[in-house]
Design a protein around this motif. Structure first.
Motif, mmCIF file in Angstrom:
data_model
loop_
_atom_site.group_PDB
_atom_site.id
_atom_site.type_symbol
_atom_site.label_atom_id
_atom_site.label_comp_id
_atom_site.label_asym_id
_atom_site.label_seq_id
_atom_site.Cartn_x
_atom_site.Cartn_y
_atom_site.Cartn_z
ATOM 1 N N MET A 1 -3.950 11.710 -1.551
ATOM 2 C CA MET A 1 -4.418 10.465 -2.158
ATOM 3 C C MET A 1 -4.408 10.596 -3.686
ATOM 4 S SD MET A 1 -5.569 7.407 -2.053
ATOM 5 C CE MET A 1 -6.427 6.307 -3.161
ATOM 6 N N THR A 2 -3.843 9.605 -4.360
ATOM 7 C CA THR A 2 -3.758 9.626 -5.817
ATOM 8 C C THR A 2 -5.148 9.513 -6.453
ATOM 9 O OG1 THR A 2 -1.592 8.565 -5.750
ATOM 10 C CG2 THR A 2 -2.794 8.443 -7.820
ATOM 11 N N ASP A 3 -5.433 10.376 -7.386
ATOM 12 C CA ASP A 3 -6.648 10.274 -8.192
ATOM 13 C C ASP A 3 -6.302 9.386 -9.390
ATOM 14 O OD1 ASP A 3 -8.755 10.564 -9.997
ATOM 15 O OD2 ASP A 3 -9.127 12.653 -9.436
ATOM 16 N N VAL A 4 -6.825 8.180 -9.424
ATOM 17 C CA VAL A 4 -6.440 7.234 -10.472
ATOM 18 C C VAL A 4 -6.870 7.718 -11.848
ATOM 19 C CG1 VAL A 4 -6.421 5.273 -8.895
ATOM 20 C CG2 VAL A 4 -8.517 5.826 -10.131
ATOM 21 N N ARG A 5 -7.928 8.496 -11.910
ATOM 22 C CA ARG A 5 -8.391 8.983 -13.215
ATOM 23 C C ARG A 5 -7.398 9.973 -13.816
ATOM 24 N NH1 ARG A 5 -14.015 11.031 -10.928
ATOM 25 N NH2 ARG A 5 -12.469 11.710 -9.388
ATOM 26 N N THR A 6 -6.734 10.735 -12.939
ATOM 27 C CA THR A 6 -5.736 11.693 -13.410
ATOM 28 C C THR A 6 -4.387 11.033 -13.625
ATOM 29 O OG1 THR A 6 -6.864 13.453 -12.185
ATOM 30 C CG2 THR A 6 -4.610 13.874 -12.876
ATOM 31 N N ALA A 7 -3.998 10.162 -12.679
ATOM 32 C CA ALA A 7 -2.681 9.523 -12.749
ATOM 33 C C ALA A 7 -2.607 8.485 -13.860
ATOM 34 C CB ALA A 7 -2.348 8.881 -11.408
ATOM 35 N N SER A 50 -6.755 -4.735 -7.881
ATOM 36 C CA SER A 50 -6.216 -4.416 -9.201
ATOM 37 C C SER A 50 -5.546 -3.050 -9.258
ATOM 38 C CB SER A 50 -7.329 -4.489 -10.252
ATOM 39 O OG SER A 50 -7.851 -5.795 -10.345
ATOM 40 N N LEU A 51 -5.750 -2.214 -8.254
ATOM 41 C CA LEU A 51 -5.073 -0.920 -8.239
ATOM 42 C C LEU A 51 -3.563 -1.077 -8.373
ATOM 43 C CD1 LEU A 51 -7.009 1.007 -5.420
ATOM 44 C CD2 LEU A 51 -7.176 1.362 -7.897
ATOM 45 N N PHE A 52 -3.012 -2.160 -7.831
ATOM 46 C CA PHE A 52 -1.581 -2.393 -7.907
ATOM 47 C C PHE A 52 -1.089 -2.544 -9.349
ATOM 48 C CE2 PHE A 52 -1.720 -3.312 -3.382
ATOM 49 C CZ PHE A 52 -0.437 -3.045 -2.939
ATOM 50 N N PHE A 53 -1.991 -2.843 -10.280
ATOM 51 C CA PHE A 53 -1.593 -3.081 -11.669
ATOM 52 C C PHE A 53 -1.707 -1.853 -12.568
ATOM 53 C CE2 PHE A 53 -2.876 -7.688 -10.863
ATOM 54 C CZ PHE A 53 -1.569 -8.146 -10.844
ATOM 55 N N LEU A 54 -2.220 -0.742 -12.070
ATOM 56 C CA LEU A 54 -2.498 0.390 -12.955
ATOM 57 C C LEU A 54 -1.252 0.938 -13.653
ATOM 58 C CD1 LEU A 54 -5.289 2.393 -11.089
ATOM 59 C CD2 LEU A 54 -5.484 0.452 -12.643
ATOM 60 N N PRO A 55 -0.105 1.067 -12.975
ATOM 61 C CA PRO A 55 1.075 1.535 -13.713
ATOM 62 C C PRO A 55 1.484 0.589 -14.829
ATOM 63 C CG PRO A 55 1.412 1.787 -11.357
ATOM 64 C CD PRO A 55 0.173 0.964 -11.532
ATOM 65 N N LEU A 56 1.456 -0.713 -14.574
ATOM 66 C CA LEU A 56 1.802 -1.692 -15.603
ATOM 67 C C LEU A 56 0.837 -1.610 -16.773
ATOM 68 C CD1 LEU A 56 3.318 -4.188 -16.691
ATOM 69 C CD2 LEU A 56 1.778 -5.602 -15.293
ATOM 70 N N LEU A 207 -1.769 4.864 -2.588
ATOM 71 C CA LEU A 207 -2.732 4.100 -3.379
ATOM 72 C C LEU A 207 -2.638 2.622 -3.066
ATOM 73 C CD1 LEU A 207 -4.878 4.269 -5.626
ATOM 74 C CD2 LEU A 207 -3.041 3.942 -7.287
ATOM 75 N N TRP A 208 -1.406 2.127 -2.878
ATOM 76 C CA TRP A 208 -1.261 0.707 -2.546
ATOM 77 C C TRP A 208 -1.882 0.414 -1.177
ATOM 78 C CZ3 TRP A 208 -0.720 0.933 -7.111
ATOM 79 C CH2 TRP A 208 0.404 1.274 -7.840
ATOM 80 N N VAL A 209 -1.713 1.320 -0.234
ATOM 81 C CA VAL A 209 -2.331 1.123 1.079
ATOM 82 C C VAL A 209 -3.857 1.126 0.957
ATOM 83 C CG1 VAL A 209 -2.609 2.089 3.399
ATOM 84 C CG2 VAL A 209 -0.342 2.054 2.317
ATOM 85 N N GLU A 210 -4.398 2.043 0.175
ATOM 86 C CA GLU A 210 -5.848 2.045 -0.047
ATOM 87 C C GLU A 210 -6.303 0.735 -0.654
ATOM 88 O OE1 GLU A 210 -8.015 4.315 1.021
ATOM 89 O OE2 GLU A 210 -6.294 5.352 1.898
ATOM 90 N N SER A 211 -5.508 0.196 -1.566
ATOM 91 C CA SER A 211 -5.835 -1.082 -2.177
ATOM 92 C C SER A 211 -5.900 -2.180 -1.126
ATOM 93 C CB SER A 211 -4.780 -1.425 -3.237
ATOM 94 O OG SER A 211 -5.003 -2.706 -3.788
ATOM 95 N N MET A 212 -4.920 -2.223 -0.244
ATOM 96 C CA MET A 212 -4.911 -3.226 0.825
ATOM 97 C C MET A 212 -6.142 -3.092 1.716
ATOM 98 S SD MET A 212 -0.859 -2.954 1.796
ATOM 99 C CE MET A 212 -0.831 -4.243 3.057
ATOM 100 N N LEU A 213 -6.549 -1.852 1.963
ATOM 101 C CA LEU A 213 -7.664 -1.602 2.872
ATOM 102 C C LEU A 213 -9.022 -1.961 2.281
ATOM 103 C CD1 LEU A 213 -6.528 1.791 4.481
ATOM 104 C CD2 LEU A 213 -6.487 -0.490 5.520
#
Length: 360
Positions: A1-7, A50-56, A207-213
């Protein structure tokens, strides 16, 4: 699972409490907070966050401040019931309350899928908050399903639209937190088949799947309730829940044509969009026409909704009435241009912002 704080170390999140709700907001701050008209606000779509927007957000120039707001019942925002008889106004009023709480003033706002409908409703109700609009794979200005090209209803109750059209197994798998790819109705399989074009891969898929869930399920949230209809396929939109907010009996944002002040609009969409299209298999009339749902009454009574053509027609009227818009149609791209074609999406967004700032 991606750690958003690190990624995505440049993006942080916090809970913003307003008189309407406690909303999770992601922020990538600008290096120069004094840059005029330099706040971009991103509004996600259905069954996402909003997780889907983090790379952008992470890839935007340092002079821009980027915010992404989780809608009620999604992501880290509070789960509250959705009154669908207001269309998407529960969502757009929530976004407005967050912007008011943060004191952003007018912003450049991006809406993806259902979020594009939220953005256009915000433009109608709170034009003081909008400098420019970017629509990504937007729901039709007349909602989802049940209308002809001009937005007129096929039946008085828009039969076949709203909460009754959701696949119950998909809803159950969301509620169960299914992370597998064992069935075509699993969130992961739906992401692969519908959110992106065939063959697209991402290191952040988990991460996208976690967002959906994070989607709150039930009659007051996703998908919503339904009522019986005398017209095929036997149901119509109820008064609560997410899918009912986009039923054409409650939702119509074509009124943007009559706004006295019209901000510039950029419309970005993929030619392979499986969700929003002129022959979408998420439209029950299209499923009937294809023989997947029996008893379809035919093209005269229940044609598939021309979603893309409706958007283009309304935006053409917007331009004819003194506004301006441009369309970017991406070949080989699905429902998520900001994921699938990030460089082109970012360039179009920055061009939109630059043009709006130059006019200010």
């Amino acid at each position: 699972m991606t750690d958003v704080r690190t990624a995505f170390p440049s993006v942080s999140s916090r809970l913003v409490t307003t008189p309407r709700l406690a909303a999770q907001v992601f922020e990538r701050p600008a290096d120069d907070a004094a840059t005029p008209d330099a706040t971009v606000v991103l509004v996600h779509g259905n069954v996402s966050s909003s997780l889907f927007f983090l790379p952008l957000m992470s890839s935007l120039p340092p002079g821009l401040r980027a915010l992404a707001v989780d809608l009620r019942g999604f992501g880290g925002s509070r789960t509250l019931p959705v009154d669908a008889t207001r269309g998407v106004r529960d969502f757009s009023d929530d976004v407005a309350s967050v912007l008011d709480e943060l004191g952003t003033g007018p912003v450049h706002i991006v809406g993806w899928s259902m979020g594009a409908g939220v953005v256009l409703q915000l433009l109608l109700d709170r034009p003081d908050l909008v400098t420019s609009v970017t629509l990504e794979s937007p729901v039709s200005p007349y909602g989802f399903g049940g209308t002809r090209l001009d937005g007129s209803l096929m039946t008085p109750d828009a039969a076949g639209t709203g909460g009754g059209g959701a696949n119950p197994d998909f809803v159950q798998r969301l509620a169960d937190g299914d992370r597998t790819e064992d069935a075509g109705t699993s969130p992961r399989a739906v992401y692969r088949s519908s959110y992106v074009a065939p063959g697209f891969t991402s290191e952040y898929e988990d991460l996208w799947v976690e967002s959906m869930l994070t989607t709150a399920t039930g009659p007051a949230n996703y998908p919503g309730d339904s009522v019986a209809s005398e017209s095929w396929p036997g149901f119509a939109a109820g008064g609560s829940g997410v899918l009912n907010t986009m039923a054409p009996t409650y939702f119509d944002v074509s009124g943007i044509v009559g706004l006295p002040s019209k901000p510039p609009i950029t419309w970005i969409h993929g030619e392979l969009d499986a969700i929003v299209g002129d022959a979408s298999y998420f439209d029950l009339n299209m499923l009937g026409k294809a023989g997947i749902i029996p008893g379809w009454p035919g093209d005269d009574a229940a044609p598939p909704q021309p979603m893309v053509a409706q958007t283009r027609a309304v935006l053409d009227r917007y331009a004819a009435a003194g506004g301006e818009y441009r369309e970017l149609r991406l070949e080989g791209c699905g429902h998520s241009p900001h994921l699938e074609r990030p460089d082109e999406f970012r360039a179009a967004l920055l061009e939109q912002i630059g043009a709006a700032v130059a006019e200010a």
